[in-house]
Design an enzyme around this catalytic site. Structure first.
Site, PDB file in Angstrom:
ATOM      1  N   LYS A 188       9.757 -11.615  17.594  1.00 58.33           N
ATOM      2  CA  LYS A 188       9.712 -10.405  17.521  1.00 58.33           C
ATOM      3  C   LYS A 188       8.756  -9.330  16.780  1.00 58.33           C
ATOM      4  O   LYS A 188       8.733  -9.713  15.485  1.00 58.33           O
ATOM      5  CB  LYS A 188      11.173 -10.212  16.790  1.00 58.33           C
ATOM      6  CG  LYS A 188      11.730  -8.528  16.889  1.00 58.33           C
ATOM      7  CD  LYS A 188      12.735  -8.090  15.801  1.00 58.33           C
ATOM      8  CE  LYS A 188      11.775  -7.559  14.774  1.00 58.33           C
ATOM      9  NZ  LYS A 188      11.056  -6.351  15.077  1.00 58.33           N
TER      10      LYS A 188
ATOM     11  N   GLU B  10       5.965 -14.973   4.393  1.00 62.09           N
ATOM     12  CA  GLU B  10       4.583 -14.631   3.850  1.00 62.09           C
ATOM     13  C   GLU B  10       4.716 -12.992   3.722  1.00 62.09           C
ATOM     14  O   GLU B  10       5.090 -12.440   4.503  1.00 62.09           O
ATOM     15  CB  GLU B  10       3.564 -14.720   5.213  1.00 62.09           C
ATOM     16  CG  GLU B  10       3.227 -15.998   5.591  1.00 62.09           C
ATOM     17  CD  GLU B  10       2.408 -16.854   4.576  1.00 62.09           C
ATOM     18  OE1 GLU B  10       1.957 -16.241   3.594  1.00 62.09           O
ATOM     19  OE2 GLU B  10       2.287 -18.018   4.922  1.00 62.09           O
TER      20      GLU B  10
ATOM     21  N   CYS C 220      -1.876  -7.321   3.087  1.00 60.71           N
ATOM     22  CA  CYS C 220      -1.339  -8.056   2.424  1.00 60.71           C
ATOM     23  C   CYS C 220      -2.239  -8.732   1.236  1.00 60.71           C
ATOM     24  O   CYS C 220      -1.640  -8.870   0.006  1.00 60.71           O
ATOM     25  CB  CYS C 220      -0.306  -9.136   2.700  1.00 60.71           C
ATOM     26  SG  CYS C 220      -1.253 -10.028   3.923  1.00 60.71           S
TER      27      CYS C 220
ATOM     28  N   GLU D 264       2.907  -2.704  -4.516  1.00 65.13           N
ATOM     29  CA  GLU D 264       2.042  -2.708  -3.383  1.00 65.13           C
ATOM     30  C   GLU D 264       2.078  -1.377  -2.570  1.00 65.13           C
ATOM     31  O   GLU D 264       2.970  -0.740  -2.220  1.00 65.13           O
ATOM     32  CB  GLU D 264       2.657  -3.832  -2.308  1.00 65.13           C
ATOM     33  CG  GLU D 264       1.892  -4.048  -1.052  1.00 65.13           C
ATOM     34  CD  GLU D 264       2.462  -5.071  -0.221  1.00 65.13           C
ATOM     35  OE1 GLU D 264       3.387  -5.158   0.122  1.00 65.13           O
ATOM     36  OE2 GLU D 264       1.568  -5.795   0.179  1.00 65.13           O
TER      37      GLU D 264
END
Ligand code: NAD
Length: 451
Positions: free
Chosen positions: A152, A227, A261, A354
């Site tokens: 997905k 992750e 990331c 982040e």
């Protein structure tokens, strides 16, 4: 229907049907049905099929790169490099069905040994920043280990995953082994996580959604690898090659418009070097070419969406001074100029959260102990860099940092043959390298009595 946009122009790239939960169930059923045959293929035969898929991907390299560049808004040079890594990832794991595995273990009364078994149907859920690249890190080891998959992709960037499904079919991967389904995370994604016939979820995305995945997978005791996000430090000591460290720093945080990331978004600089470093960093940031992703010279494209631009912009309003600002085009497209905030208090929101956009913060530090303490003062632990000419110090700091991937005098994070993944709230499990196969198989211990 889902309207897929090109972030550089805001124009529609495609209209694709959104899948619902029933279609998800049907995809899982197809994967379940094809599993026994795929699993039972002789190792050499599965390897041959994966080599053929690798060749087919190579044949479509430029087409996939163009599609990814347009859908994500990433520079075409970066998209080509990513598709090259997709091909290398499949090439690497194509050999894996024939790699030796398992142990023989001395025990009394017979012979004990271990084998690795595939898991069954594996659900893969991926983000929008490196769509096919991150999918390939999951697809290739999952298929090599003998699993079948339901992938997905993120709704914003489904194009290369859909094309991948067609290429896999044309390359002779049997029907039902690879299933791609585009739909919302909250419905289709959630159903995949909770589905009783799915043995494992391999997820890449935000830490927030990662928590929901881990919770959703708990009732069925699904295997999960995560992750997740990062806030990686780029530590520059005064004895480093400052010119090199400063020239490399913008690429390490503004690459993919900061939507990475592994972005080295916290630049920690030793106090005595800060003036020289900032001067060189300013030149490097201002010379970045931000613009049309399909222009060969472009180094940074737009952000993925209007919403992402709004989120990123909110970090400019917290009082941290803007020390360096690059340029970005006007007009349509989700543009945001590369920006460096300095000096930033380590407690400021921009230094802790982040941002996932082209904003870096510079934080001064005093000595080695201070650098390590600042670098580790975060919930994340994905990657990081250390710049120094002192080898022993580099190794000491590398061992002291709480992160899964680290580079010394370099800002690289991923290689096909080396493990990748995070410490702390950046996730668990490892992708790439030989370790990834462990995440797509179970150890079985067998005892054969000889008495
Ligand atoms: P996201 O977490 O919003 O979405 C990721 C995927 O999860 C998408 O496909 C989404 O549809 C799906 N999803 C959302 N809610 C779900 C639910 N409840 N159940 C199941 N699936 C669901 O992330 P994003 O915005 O697409 O990507 C950005 C994030 O990904 C950043 O935090 C970034 O750090 C992280 N990321 C991590 C890595 C890594 O390897 N560690 C790599 C790339 C991106």
């Amino acid at each position: 229907m889902i309207t897929v946009l090109e972030p550089a122009t805001e124009a529609a790239l495609a209209e694709i049907p959104a899948a619902d939960e029933e279609q998800l169930d049907a995809a899982v059923a197809r994967a379940k049905e094809s599993y026994p045959t795929w699993r039972a293929l002789a190792p050499g035969e599965r390897a041959r099929k994966l080599r053929e898929l690798t060749l087919a991907l190579e044949h479509h390299h430029e087409e996939l790169a163009q599609l990814e560049a347009r859908n994500v808004g990433k520079p075409i040079a970066d998209a080509r490099a990513e598709m090259a890594m997709v091909i290398d990832t499949f090439g690497y794991y194509a050999g894996a069905p024939e790699w030796p595995h398992g142990d023989t273990i001395p025990v009394a009364g017979g012979q004990a040994f271990t084998v690795r078994e595939p898991l069954g149907v594996v659900g893969l859920i991926t983000p929008w920043n490196f769509p096919l690249l991150i999918a390939s890190w999951k697809l290739a080891p999952a298929l090599a280990a003998g699993n079948t998959v339901v992938l997905k992709p993120a709704v914003l960037t489904p194009m290369t995953a859909l094309r991948f499904e067609e290429i896999a079919s044309e390359a002779g991967i049997p029907e039902g082994v690879v299933n791609v389904l585009v739909g919302s995370g909250a419905t289709v994604g959630q159903r995949l996580v909770e589905h009783p016939d799915v043995a494992k979820i391999a997820f890449t995305g935000s830490t927030e959604v990662g928590r929901q995945i881990a919770a959703g997978a708990a009732p069925t005791i699904k295997r999960v690898t995560l992750e997740l996000g990062g806030k990686s430090p780029n530590i520059v000591f005064a004895d480093a090659d400052l010119a090199r460290a400063a020239a490399a720093a913008p690429g390490a945080v503004f690459g993919n418009a900061g939507q990475d990331c592994c972005a080295r978004s916290r630049i920690l600089v030793q106090r005595e070097a800060i003036d020289e470093f900032m001067h060189a960093l300013g030149e490097a940031v201002r010379s970045m070419r931000v613009g049309d992703p399909l222009d060969e010279r472009t180094q940074m494209g737009p952000l993925i969406s209007a919403g992402q631009r709004e989120t990123v912009s909110s970090f400019l309003n917290d009082g941290a001074p803007i020390a360096i600002r690059g340029s970005a085009p006007d007009g349509p497209g989700y543009w945001f100029a590369p920006t460096v905030l300095a000096p930033v208090d380590p407690g400021a929101r921009a230094a802790r959260e982040e941002i996932f956009g082209p904003i870096a913060v510079v934080i001064p530090f005093v000595d080695e102990a201070d650098a390590v303490a600042l670098a580790n003062d975060t919930i994340y632990g994905l990657s990081g860099s250390v710049w120094t000419r002192d080898g022993a110090k580099a190794l000491r700091v590398a061992r002291a940092l709480q992160c899964g991937v680290l580079s010394i005098n370099s800002n690289t994070s991923v290689r096909v043959a080396t493990p990748f993944g995070g410490f702390k709230q950046s996730g668990y499990g490892r992708e790439l390298g030989p370790d990834a196969l462990d995440a797509y198989s179970e150890v079985k211990s067998i005892f054969f009595a000889t008495s």
